[in-house]
Motif scaffolding. Sequence first.
Motif, PDB file in Angstrom:
ATOM      1  N   ARG A  90      -7.768   4.542 -11.429  1.00 27.89           N
ATOM      2  CA  ARG A  90      -7.622   4.937 -10.114  1.00 27.89           C
ATOM      3  C   ARG A  90      -6.544   3.823  -9.270  1.00 27.89           C
ATOM      4  NH1 ARG A  90     -12.555   5.086  -5.538  1.00 27.89           N
ATOM      5  NH2 ARG A  90     -11.069   6.109  -3.981  1.00 27.89           N
ATOM      6  N   ASN A  91      -5.886   4.301  -8.449  1.00 24.83           N
ATOM      7  CA  ASN A  91      -4.979   3.499  -7.736  1.00 24.83           C
ATOM      8  C   ASN A  91      -3.774   2.928  -8.519  1.00 24.83           C
ATOM      9  OD1 ASN A  91      -6.656   3.799  -5.401  1.00 24.83           O
ATOM     10  ND2 ASN A  91      -7.812   2.041  -5.585  1.00 24.83           N
ATOM     11  N   GLU A 124      -9.182   9.109  -8.055  1.00 26.34           N
ATOM     12  CA  GLU A 124     -10.316   8.683  -8.970  1.00 26.34           C
ATOM     13  C   GLU A 124     -10.354   9.382 -10.354  1.00 26.34           C
ATOM     14  OE1 GLU A 124     -15.057   8.168  -8.632  1.00 26.34           O
ATOM     15  OE2 GLU A 124     -13.555   8.174  -7.088  1.00 26.34           O
ATOM     16  N   LEU A 130      -0.176   7.403  -5.566  1.00 28.75           N
ATOM     17  CA  LEU A 130      -1.321   6.579  -5.969  1.00 28.75           C
ATOM     18  C   LEU A 130      -2.283   7.579  -6.620  1.00 28.75           C
ATOM     19  CD1 LEU A 130      -2.017   3.650  -5.527  1.00 28.75           C
ATOM     20  CD2 LEU A 130      -3.405   4.555  -3.232  1.00 28.75           C
ATOM     21  N   PRO A 174      -3.071  -0.840 -11.005  1.00 28.77           N
ATOM     22  CA  PRO A 174      -3.526  -1.132  -9.565  1.00 28.77           C
ATOM     23  C   PRO A 174      -3.258  -2.313  -9.012  1.00 28.77           C
ATOM     24  CG  PRO A 174      -5.031   0.173 -10.838  1.00 28.77           C
ATOM     25  CD  PRO A 174      -3.892  -0.298 -11.915  1.00 28.77           C
TER      26      PRO A 174
END
Length: 135
Positions: free
Chosen positions: A63-64, A104, A101, A132
């Motif tokens: 994620r990210n 999840e 970006l 990230p």
Amino acid sequence: MYVVAQNEAEGGNPVVLGVSLDTHLPLDTDNDLIVINDGLTPAVGEVAFVSGRVLGPDGAPIRNAVVEIWQADNAGIYIHSRSGGDKAGQDRSFQGYGRFLTGESGEYLFRTIKPVPYPGRTPHVHFAVLPPGGR
């Protein structure tokens, strides 16, 4: 100009990752490369969607993470100043660069044009995936 990174697996030796953009990015850097900001004129070319997931070595989604893509327009011209080709023929409605970006589940999605060949290259899209929080 090329992007260079240190490759820990190679003893910290520099590794060429690929051609970079100029030192400035376009004002619009979203994941829709076909329409710039609130423009009304879409880019020339066949619409294509590029999607996938970013996963870690263990298969878990990341994620990210930042996924960046860049590519030439329908005339084979990049947005950066060192691009070859006839700049007079450049598609000013094509963003040429985008970033996303991941969510999840590590997913990303871009709307762009189907890549076209240009002298010396097969059709392609450049990718960079950043972890990230940084480069």
